[in-house]
Write a protein that holds these residues in place. Structure first.
Motif, mmCIF file in Angstrom:
data_model
loop_
_atom_site.group_PDB
_atom_site.id
_atom_site.type_symbol
_atom_site.label_atom_id
_atom_site.label_comp_id
_atom_site.label_asym_id
_atom_site.label_seq_id
_atom_site.Cartn_x
_atom_site.Cartn_y
_atom_site.Cartn_z
ATOM 1 N N MET A 217 0.816 -1.215 0.000
ATOM 2 C CA MET A 217 0.000 0.000 0.000
ATOM 3 C C MET A 217 0.854 1.271 0.000
ATOM 4 O O MET A 217 0.398 2.345 0.388
ATOM 5 N N LYS A 218 2.094 1.141 -0.459
ATOM 6 C CA LYS A 218 2.994 2.292 -0.588
ATOM 7 C C LYS A 218 3.587 2.288 -1.998
ATOM 8 O O LYS A 218 3.439 1.328 -2.748
ATOM 9 N N GLU A 219 4.293 3.348 -2.310
ATOM 10 C CA GLU A 219 4.975 3.394 -3.599
ATOM 11 C C GLU A 219 6.205 2.491 -3.548
ATOM 12 O O GLU A 219 7.008 2.561 -2.613
ATOM 13 N N ILE A 220 6.344 1.645 -4.565
ATOM 14 C CA ILE A 220 7.499 0.760 -4.629
ATOM 15 C C ILE A 220 8.706 1.568 -5.110
ATOM 16 O O ILE A 220 8.648 2.197 -6.170
ATOM 17 N N PRO A 221 9.812 1.585 -4.352
ATOM 18 C CA PRO A 221 10.983 2.403 -4.703
ATOM 19 C C PRO A 221 11.798 1.745 -5.804
ATOM 20 O O PRO A 221 12.808 1.070 -5.546
ATOM 21 N N LEU A 228 15.109 -4.287 -3.681
ATOM 22 C CA LEU A 228 13.999 -4.973 -4.346
ATOM 23 C C LEU A 228 14.399 -6.391 -4.755
ATOM 24 O O LEU A 228 13.654 -7.342 -4.533
ATOM 25 N N LYS A 229 15.570 -6.528 -5.344
ATOM 26 C CA LYS A 229 16.010 -7.858 -5.792
ATOM 27 C C LYS A 229 16.234 -8.789 -4.612
ATOM 28 O O LYS A 229 15.939 -9.984 -4.695
ATOM 29 N N SER A 230 16.724 -8.248 -3.523
ATOM 30 C CA SER A 230 16.917 -9.058 -2.325
ATOM 31 C C SER A 230 15.589 -9.583 -1.807
ATOM 32 O O SER A 230 15.489 -10.750 -1.397
ATOM 33 N N TYR A 231 14.574 -8.726 -1.839
ATOM 34 C CA TYR A 231 13.252 -9.175 -1.391
ATOM 35 C C TYR A 231 12.709 -10.258 -2.315
ATOM 36 O O TYR A 231 12.185 -11.281 -1.859
ATOM 37 N N ILE A 232 12.835 -10.058 -3.612
ATOM 38 C CA ILE A 232 12.259 -10.985 -4.585
ATOM 39 C C ILE A 232 12.772 -12.411 -4.389
ATOM 40 O O ILE A 232 11.999 -13.373 -4.428
ATOM 41 N N GLN A 250 1.648 -0.195 -10.479
ATOM 42 C CA GLN A 250 2.447 1.027 -10.368
ATOM 43 C C GLN A 250 3.358 1.253 -11.577
ATOM 44 O O GLN A 250 4.033 2.275 -11.670
ATOM 45 N N GLY A 251 3.390 0.309 -12.481
ATOM 46 C CA GLY A 251 4.201 0.480 -13.681
ATOM 47 C C GLY A 251 5.695 0.352 -13.443
ATOM 48 O O GLY A 251 6.493 0.964 -14.163
ATOM 49 N N VAL A 252 6.077 -0.432 -12.430
ATOM 50 C CA VAL A 252 7.500 -0.666 -12.178
ATOM 51 C C VAL A 252 8.053 -1.487 -13.341
ATOM 52 O O VAL A 252 7.646 -2.633 -13.547
ATOM 53 N N ASP A 253 8.962 -0.906 -14.103
ATOM 54 C CA ASP A 253 9.419 -1.587 -15.309
ATOM 55 C C ASP A 253 10.938 -1.610 -15.445
ATOM 56 O O ASP A 253 11.472 -1.701 -16.556
ATOM 57 N N ASP A 254 11.632 -1.535 -14.310
ATOM 58 C CA ASP A 254 13.082 -1.652 -14.372
ATOM 59 C C ASP A 254 13.462 -3.044 -14.855
ATOM 60 O O ASP A 254 12.944 -4.052 -14.364
ATOM 61 N N TYR A 255 14.383 -3.098 -15.788
ATOM 62 C CA TYR A 255 14.760 -4.363 -16.414
ATOM 63 C C TYR A 255 15.255 -5.378 -15.395
ATOM 64 O O TYR A 255 14.864 -6.552 -15.423
#
Length: 287
Positions: A217-221, A228-232, A250-255
């Motif tokens: 419920m927040k903006e994904i940084p 982020l990769k560590s969480y994934i 949110q349209g997170v589209d980092d490769y």
């Protein structure tokens, strides 16, 4: 375990039936009003098209399409999968549950609730007003004979109800509210697109209750790549699936982020979900 998905028999029968009756209703672009298809790798192709969705019907309008929701492999029999509408132009509110399963979807459609499948209404009164407005719209033109269109549409409806044994859903609005409430009650993790996460094999009791991702419920940084990769790679499944839904909203589209998600999906035995995600994020080369 890698899942394979077969076309539900009802959808296959309706697609065959459409070809049989198409010549009888030439004024209709398609007998059902949808462009029906089945390809387990196809989810609609928009960034708002969930990675765990399989598209089966397009409308030809603004990219709106209908899909089976597989719940990230939890539902392997698509005849039992919930049906969603994806409206890519309805930003922030793109995906909605519209039917409990494919049979209910077509029953709603042939019960004259097409408008309910395509739109959201603030209340039942607004929906009833919409229906009255549709009935009163008798606008004619030299290019379009609405009476002929309506007559052929009604003929298809009657054919379908008889051929497939659909029992009319009289109160479509109440049906949809019940379906959406029932889904809300099943969610183990909520997401910003409203679909949430259901993992039927996961216990939600006591200490085993799933934990949402850290940015719930927040903006994904999306610039904090290492975090982020560590969480994934370490996330529990329910949290990861919720994260994927929120990334799409949110349209997170980092490769690198999408690559990490796809790799993790593949490691979980979900290569089709990875392929769909890569495709709708314009990164098909990842898979």
């Amino acid at each position: 375990m890698v899942h394979s998905y077969e076309i539900p028999s009802l959808l296959e029968e309706i697609m065959t039936w459409e070809k049989e009756i198409k010549q009888k209703v030439p004024y209709l672009e398609t007998p059902t009003g949808y462009f029906l298809q089945f390809d387990p790798t196809e989810n609609g192709g928009y960034r708002s098209s969930p990675a765990d969705a399989i598209m089966f019907a397009g409308t030809g309008m603004d990219g709106i399409h209908f899909s089976f929701l597989t719940e990230f492999g939890s539902v392997t029999d698509l005849s039992l999968a919930p049906i969603i509408r994806v409206d890519p132009m309805d930003f922030g509110n793109c995906a909605k549950i519209v039917a409990k399963n494919i049979r209910d979807f077509f029953t709603l459609h042939f019960s004259d609730h097409e408008g309910l499948l395509l739109n959201d209404f603030e209340s039942k009164e607004h929906y009833l007003t919409y229906l009255k407005d549709q009935e009163g719209d008798d606008e004619e033109s030299e290019y379009f004979d609405k009476k002929k269109w309506q007559w052929q549409k009604n003929e298809v409806r009657d054919f379908a109800m008889l051929r497939f044994g659909f029992q009319p859903i009289l109160d479509g609005y109440a049906y949809m509210q019940e379906v959406r409430q029932a889904r809300w009650n099943e969610l183990i993790v909520t997401t910003s697109d409203g679909l949430g996460v259901i993992v039927r094999s996961t216990s939600v009791d006591g200490q085993n209750k799933p934990v949402p991702h850290p940015w719930h419920m927040k903006e994904i940084p999306d610039r904090e790549l290492e975090q982020l990769k560590s969480y994934i790679v370490s996330a529990e499944q329910a949290g990861l699936f919720g994260f994927i839904r929120d990334c799409q909203v949110q349209g997170v589209d980092d490769y690198e982020v999408i690559q990490a998600i796809c790799d993790q999906l593949i490691s979980l035995g979900l290569p089709l979900e990875a392929k769909r995600l890569a495709y709708c994020m314009d990164m098909s080369s990842l898979i």
